[in-house]
Design an enzyme around this catalytic site. Structure first.
Site, PDB file in Angstrom:
ATOM      1  CE  LYS A  22      -3.022   2.601   3.173  1.00 60.18           C
ATOM      2  NZ  LYS A  22      -2.047   3.531   3.774  1.00 60.18           N
ATOM      3  CG  ASN A  23       2.573   2.586   3.586  1.00 66.41           C
ATOM      4  OD1 ASN A  23       1.449   3.074   3.528  1.00 66.41           O
ATOM      5  ND2 ASN A  23       3.080   2.102   4.696  1.00 66.41           N
ATOM      6  NE  ARG A  97      -0.355  11.679   6.316  1.00 66.75           N
ATOM      7  CZ  ARG A  97      -0.327  12.934   6.708  1.00 66.75           C
ATOM      8  NH1 ARG A  97      -1.440  13.590   6.872  1.00 66.75           N
ATOM      9  NH2 ARG A  97       0.815  13.555   6.936  1.00 66.75           N
ATOM     10  CG  ASP A 121      -4.875   5.154   9.527  1.00 68.19           C
ATOM     11  OD1 ASP A 121      -6.020   4.732   9.278  1.00 68.19           O
ATOM     12  OD2 ASP A 121      -3.846   4.558   9.203  1.00 68.19           O
ATOM     13  CG  ASP A 320       2.270   1.516   9.184  1.00 68.76           C
ATOM     14  OD1 ASP A 320       1.837   2.410   9.929  1.00 68.76           O
ATOM     15  OD2 ASP A 320       2.410   1.676   7.966  1.00 68.76           O
ATOM     16  CG  MET A 342       7.769   7.376  14.880  1.00 71.19           C
ATOM     17  SD  MET A 342       8.228   6.426  13.424  1.00 71.19           S
ATOM     18  CE  MET A 342       8.088   7.670  12.157  1.00 71.19           C
TER      19      MET A 342
END
Length: 435
Positions: A22-23, A97, A121, A320, A342
């Site tokens: 996904k990223n 995002r 998120d 994540d 983070m």
């Protein structure tokens, strides 16, 4: 709003193949805006966030052809820049995002880029300063319309290469600045750059299009600007977060699972982090084999003190995965401190695990101590709601090991990051139904 109903306590068995990352997808779809030639991308995951970005590119005038599942060709030879100033774009871009990633390439090629305050998120503050400070260093002018939270960068003529020291090693910030710098005049040097595998993939893709980026894989990138870029073909890596999810799922449900084609060389410390929890995983070619675990014991530090698992920029552990590691620790033998550095809201989902019977002490918004049950006390089924993608998958893993039937609401959050997850879980024996 969709719901999953899950019957827990069932041992699973079989093979599962991770989706495309996904990223990475949210980054590598955007270089199509840097050229008028065709860009073909394969292993694109069929998930909500990525599909939203594809729709956004189409609305910008990019020609999109779906060659096969996960296989797309993009051609940005007739981009409609005026779309960026419409109310439709403000609504569409604000729901994703990943929409921030179009700003760098649009600024580089067309001299302007706009974006509404992006969504995503609800895991705490996620600043955009690194992106825009990088664009300003390249010569762009920044403006912000406070009333409707609308950001813009504009440049007369070409961007100019510059030296910059990033205030944080932001993955998306680095990616956006790199995409802007490849068409700038002169040389751009980015120090404290992110170096995650997905950022490396983006740089390799840009180089295949004709960019001149050196230092790929390090935190010091040098970009020699070029006049134009051409087309390319690019394959997205398997999703390391999903791979970690399947490892955790296998251990928690005491299942025998093989994860196929994981790209071991791009997993970093993820396998060893799960080994610290006592989980056995074997490298079989490019697959991960996880045998049935009757139990698993958390290792202590060398001096015998409690193990601490914390997130950090690559090659540290990706944040994540901390939600998944936390839920897996609830059935381990031993204790572990999870330190989420983070994001300040990412651990708040633990109250749902506590309701299921997990022994967790939330120290503050960033730290939680988990006292494992060693499978001596089974989690109890309950009704819960998914607050974000990674908490959602963690609650799903907990439900699959719990006694009774659990209900997870707001599963659109899970669908944002996991492709057809209910179908894929049923294929290895899970009792999960989408309502």
């Amino acid at each position: 709003m969709g719901t999953f109903k899950i019957e827990g306590g069932i041992r699973l068995k079989g093979e599962i193949t991770p989706q495309g990352a996904k990223n990475e997808a949210l980054q590598v779809l955007c270089p199509a805006l840097l050229t008028s030639e065709k860009v073909r991308i394969t292993n694109v995951p069929d998930i909500i966030d990525v599909n939203k970005l594809i729709v956004l590119l189409g609305n910008l005038g990019v020609k999109i052809k779906k060659n096969a599942p996960g296989d797309y060709t993009f051609q940005a030879d007739e981009v409609n820049i005026d779309y960026l100033k419409t109310e439709a774009f403000k609504k569409e871009g604000g729901s994703l995002r990943g929409s921030i990633m179009i700003v760098g390439p649009l600024l580089a090629r067309f001299g302007c880029g706009y974006i509404p305050k992006p969504g995503g998120d609800k895991i705490g503050r996620r600043r955009l300063d690194t992106h825009f400070e990088g664009f300003i260093n390249l010569g762009a002018k920044f403006r912000y319309e406070r009333e409707d939270h609308f950001y813009g960068v504009e440049c007369e003529g070409k961007l100019k290469g510059a030296y910059m020291l990033l205030d944080e090693a932001s993955v998306t910030g680095t990616a956006n600045i790199v995409m802007a710098a490849v068409l700038a005049e002169g040389t751009t040097t980015i120090y404290n750059a992110a170096c995650e595998p997905y950022l490396q993939q983006l740089c390799k893709m840009l180089n295949s299009m004709g960019a001149k980026i050196s230092g790929v894989g390090s935190n010091l990138l040098t970009i020699e600007g070029v006049d134009s870029l051409g087309g390319c073909e690019h394959k997205i890596l398997p999703d390391m977060i999903e791979i970690g999810s399947w490892i955790g799922l296998a251990a928690m449900t005491r299942s025998e699972i093989t994860i196929k084609n994981v790209s071991w060389e791009n997993l970093g410390i993820i396998p060893n982090t799960f080994r610290k929890l006592g989980i056995t995983l074997e490298k079989r070619g490019d697959d991960i084999y996880i045998p049935t675990h009757e139990n698993y014991e958390i290792k202590t530090d060398i001096d015998g003190s409690i193990l601490t698992i914390a997130d950090a920029p690559w090659p540290g552990l990706t944040p994540d995965l901390l939600s998944i590691i936390l839920v897996v620790a609830t059935q381990a033998k031993g204790d572990v401190l999870i330190h989420q550095k983070m994001f300040e809201s990412r651990l708040f989902f633990v109250d749902k695990l506590i309701d299921m019977g997990a022994k967790i002490m939330l120290c503050d918004p960033h730290r939680a101590v988990i006292m494992g049950h060693n499978f001596e006390s089974q989690l109890k089924a309950t009704t819960m709601s998914s607050p974000d993608i990674r908490a959602g998958i963690s609650l799903l893993i907990a439900a699959l090991t719990a006694k009774g039937t659990s209900t997870i609401q707001n599963i659109e959050q899970i669908d944002r990051g996991y492709e057809r997850i209910d179908e894929r879980l049923r294929a290895i024996g899970a009792n999960i139904v989408r309502v």
